[in-house]
Enzyme design. Structure first.
Site, short mmCIF file in Angstrom:
data_model
loop_
_atom_site.label_atom_id
_atom_site.label_comp_id
_atom_site.label_asym_id
_atom_site.label_seq_id
_atom_site.Cartn_x
_atom_site.Cartn_y
_atom_site.Cartn_z
N LYS A 82 0.85 -1.20 0.00
CA LYS A 82 0.00 0.00 0.00
C LYS A 82 0.89 1.25 0.00
O LYS A 82 1.93 1.26 0.69
CB LYS A 82 -0.90 -0.02 1.24
N SER A 157 -9.71 1.83 2.80
CA SER A 157 -8.83 2.56 1.91
C SER A 157 -7.78 1.70 1.20
O SER A 157 -7.18 2.16 0.24
CB SER A 157 -8.11 3.66 2.70
N SER A 181 -9.91 -0.59 6.95
CA SER A 181 -9.32 -0.44 5.62
C SER A 181 -8.62 -1.66 5.04
O SER A 181 -8.29 -1.65 3.85
CB SER A 181 -8.36 0.73 5.60
N1 GLN Z 1 -13.12 4.25 6.26
C1 GLN Z 1 -12.56 4.65 7.51
C2 GLN Z 1 -12.12 6.08 7.44
O1 GLN Z 1 -12.29 6.68 6.44
C3 GLN Z 1 -11.41 3.75 7.85
C4 GLN Z 1 -10.21 4.04 7.06
C5 GLN Z 1 -9.04 3.18 7.41
O2 GLN Z 1 -9.17 2.14 8.04
N2 GLN Z 1 -7.86 3.66 7.06
O3 GLN Z 1 -11.63 6.63 8.39
#
Ligand code: GLN
Length: 489
Positions: A82, A157, A181
Site C-alpha cells: 500500500k 482505503s 481499511s
Molecule cells: N473508512 C474509515 C475512514 O475513512 C477507515 C479508514 C481506514 O481504516 N484507514 O476513516
C-alpha cells in the site's frame, strides 16, 4: 523446467513449493505477474507505481538464494505494498497531491522485513488519500475498480492492495487498517484480510493517519498465506513505541480443521438496520457451517455500546489526523505553494491545493474537537466511550473465543453512489470500526456472494489471539470454496 502459470490462482504456499522444487523460478513468476499487471491494470487501476525493474532484480537474487537452498516461505514471491508504507528509493504518495513526489530515504519496518525475507515488490497500491475513505474514490490520483464488477468500488482505503490480490497482479499485499481499511476491501474483493492486534506489527515508516488506531496487516488468497505473512511482519520494534514485546508464534501451527469446543458469539448489534438481507443471510449460513464443524454459537449476544462506536471513531480519528497532518506545511517536504512572498499565504495555499476534500474535512473536524472549550465535550467524551466499548468486548471474551459478524452491511456499491455523501460512506464501516476502537485483531474471509458480488465474514478475537482467529478461519475455508472463486477479468 517451468510450469504454465496463471499468477491469479497461485497462493504463497503453492508458489513456494514450485520454487523450491525447481518447477518455477522467481523471475518467471515475477514476469507472469508483471504481464498480468499490463493486462488488467487498464481496467482496474490498482497501482500507483509499478516497480518492474526493482522486482526483476529482487527476483534474480531470490533465484540465487533458492538455488543455494536458503529460502524463506516468502522468498521470490511477488507482493504489492500500500502506498502509505515507506519504500526506500520508491515514491510513496499516500495517493495525495501533497506528497505525490515523495521518495523516502528509508524503508518501513514491514518493508525491511519483507526485503529480509527476499520478497519481490512489484508495485505500490492506490488508496484513499491518507487512508481516509472506504472506496478508494478519495485517491487524488484516480479511482480503483472492483474486478468483480468494474462499475463498483473495491472498498477502501486499501482498495488497490485488495484488487491487486483479487485480480492476480501479485500473490499477496500489505494494507493498513484504521477503521476497516484492510477488512472492508478484502470483503468487497473476496480475499482474506487481517488487522492484527494493535501493537502486533510495527508501524514505523507507515505514514500516520490516526496513531491510536492504525495497524498494518496482510491481504492474501487464503488463510495459510495470511499466517505466513503475519509470521514475517509481526514482532516488537524499538522504533515503534506502541509495538508490543511479546513473542511471535508460528501462526501456521494453529491451522487445523476441527472446531470442537470453540465458543462463538454472534452480536445482534452488527446486523444493523439497512443491512442487505443477502449479507445477513450469508453470515447466518456461515455461522451454521462453523457449528457443523464443532463450534458452539450463541446467537443472542448483545454489545449495546456498539452504536456509539461510529460517532466516537469520527471524533478520535480526525483529531489524531489533524495533529499528524500538521507536518505538511510546504516547508519540510512535499507540495509547496511558492507563488507568494507571504509566509502565511504560502502555508494556507499549500494545504488548500495539496489536500483533497475528505482530508480537509477530517482536519477541520479534528481541529474543532481538540480546540479549547470543545475538548471535553468531544474528544474527552469520545475517549470515555472508547473505554466503555473496550470493556464490553472484554466481558464478551470471558464467554466466547471469538465474535462473528458481517464485514460490511452491503456488497460493493457503485462508483459515485456514496461519493457525495460522507455520512453514507462512513456508515459502510459500522461493523469494522469498533474493532480498532478496542485495539482487537480481526479477519475478513470470503463467505458468499449476492448477485455475483462478494460478501465477507468478520471473525474478531481478544488481544493477541490471532492464532484462534486463524484456526477458525482456516476450518471454515477448508469446508467451503468461496475463496476459490475468481473474478472473470
Ligand atoms: N473508512 C474509515 C475512514 O475513512 C477507515 C479508514 C481506514 O481504516 N484507514 O476513516
Amino acid at each position: 523446467m517451468s510450469v504454465i502459470l496463471d499468477p491469479s490462482r497461485l497462493t504463497i504456499h503453492k508458489a513456494h513449493e514450485l520454487l523450491k522444487t525447481g518447477q518455477l523460478s522467481s523471475v518467471e513468476l515475477t514476469r507472469a505477474c508483471l504481464e498480468r499487471i499490463q493486462q488488467v491494470e487498464p481496467k482496474v487501476s490498482a497501482l500507483v507505481t509499478i516497480t518492474d525493474r526493482l522486482a526483476l532484480s529482487q527476483a534474480e537474487q531470490a533465484d540465487r538464494l533458492i538455488a543455494s537452498g536458503d529460502s524463506s516461505p516468502l522468498t521470490g514471491i511477488p507482493v504489492i505494498i500500500k502506498d502509505n508504507m515507506c519504500t526506500r528509493g520508491v515514491r510513496t504518495t499516500c495517493s495525495s497531491r501533497m506528497i505525490e513526489d515523495f521518495v523516502p530515504p528509508y524503508d518501513a519496518t514491514v518493508v525491511e522485513k519483507l526485503n529480509g525475507a527476499r520478497a519481490v515488490i512489484v508495485g505500490k497500491a492506490n488508496m484513499d488519500e491518507f487512508a481516509m475513505g472506504s472506496s478508494t474514490e478519495n485517491s487524488a490520483l484516480f479511482p480503483t475498480h472492483n474486478p468483480w464488477d468494474l462499475e463498483r468500488v473495491p472498498g477502501g482505503s486499501s482498495g488497490g492492495s485488495a484488487v491487486g490480490v483479487a485480480a492476480g497482479e501479485a500473490i499477496y499485499a500489505l494494507g493498513s487498517d484504521t477503521g476497516g481499511s484492510i477488512r472492508q476491501p478484502a470483503g468487497f474483493c473476496s480475499v482474506t484480510g487481517m488487522k492484527p492486534t494493535y501493537g502486533r506489527v510495527s508501524r514505523y515508516g507507515l505514514v500516520a493517519f490516526a496513531s491510536s488506531l492504525d495497524q498494518i496487516g496482510p491481504l492474501t488468497r487464503d488463510v495459510t498465506d495470511c499466517a505466513l505473512v503475519l509470521n514475517t511482519i509481526a514482532g516488537y520494534d524499538p522504533r515503534d513505541s506502541t509495538s508490543v514485546p511479546c513473542p511471535v508464534p508460528d501462526y501456521t501451527r494453529c491451522l487445523s480443521s476441527g472446531l470442537g469446543g470453540v465458543r462463538i458469539g454472534v452480536p445482534k448489534e452488527y446486523f444493523v438496520e439497512g443491512m442487505q438481507s443477502e449479507v445477513a443471510a450469508a453470515i447466518r449460513a456461515a455461522v451454521s457451517k462453523l457449528e457443523e464443524l464443532g463450534a458452539r454459537a450463541d446467537w443472542g449476544v448483545s454489545l449495546p455500546h456498539t452504536s456509539y462506536a461510529l460517532a466516537s471513531y469520527y471524533v478520535i480519528a480526525p483529531s489524531e489526523a489533524s495533529a499528524n497532518l500538521a507536518r505538511y506545511d510546504g516547508v519540510k517536504y512535499g507540495f509547496s505553494y511558492s507563488d507568494t512572498d507571504n509566509m502565511w499565504e504560502a502555508l494556507e495555499k499549500t494545504r488548500q491545493y495539496g489536500f483533497g476534500p475528505e482530508v480537509k474535512r477530517r482536519i477541520m473536524l479534528g481541529t474543532y474537537a481538540l480546540s479549547a472549550g470543545y475538548y471535553d465535550a468531544w474528544y474527552l467524551k469520545a475517549q470515555k466511550v472508547r473505554t466503555l466499548i473496550r470493556r464490553e468486548f472484554d466481558q464478551a471474551f470471558e464467554k466466547f473465543d471469538v465474535l462473528v459478524t458481517p464485514t460490511s452491511p452491503t456488497v460493493p456499491f457503485r462508483i459515485g453512489d456514496k461519493a457525495e455523501d460522507p455520512l453514507q460512506m462512513y456508515l459502510s464501516d459500522v461493523c469494522t470500526l469498533p474493532i480498532n476502537i478496542a485495539g482487537l485483531p480481526a479477519i475478513s474471509i470470503p463467505a458468499g456472494f449476492a448477485g455475483g458480488l462478494p460478501i465477507g465474514m468478520q471473525i474478531i478475537g481478544k488481544p493477541f489471539s490471532e492464532e484462534t482467529i486463524l484456526k477458525i478461519a482456516y476450518a471454515f475455508e477448508q469446508a467451503t470454496d468461496w475463496h476459490k472463486q475468481k473474478p472473470n477479468i
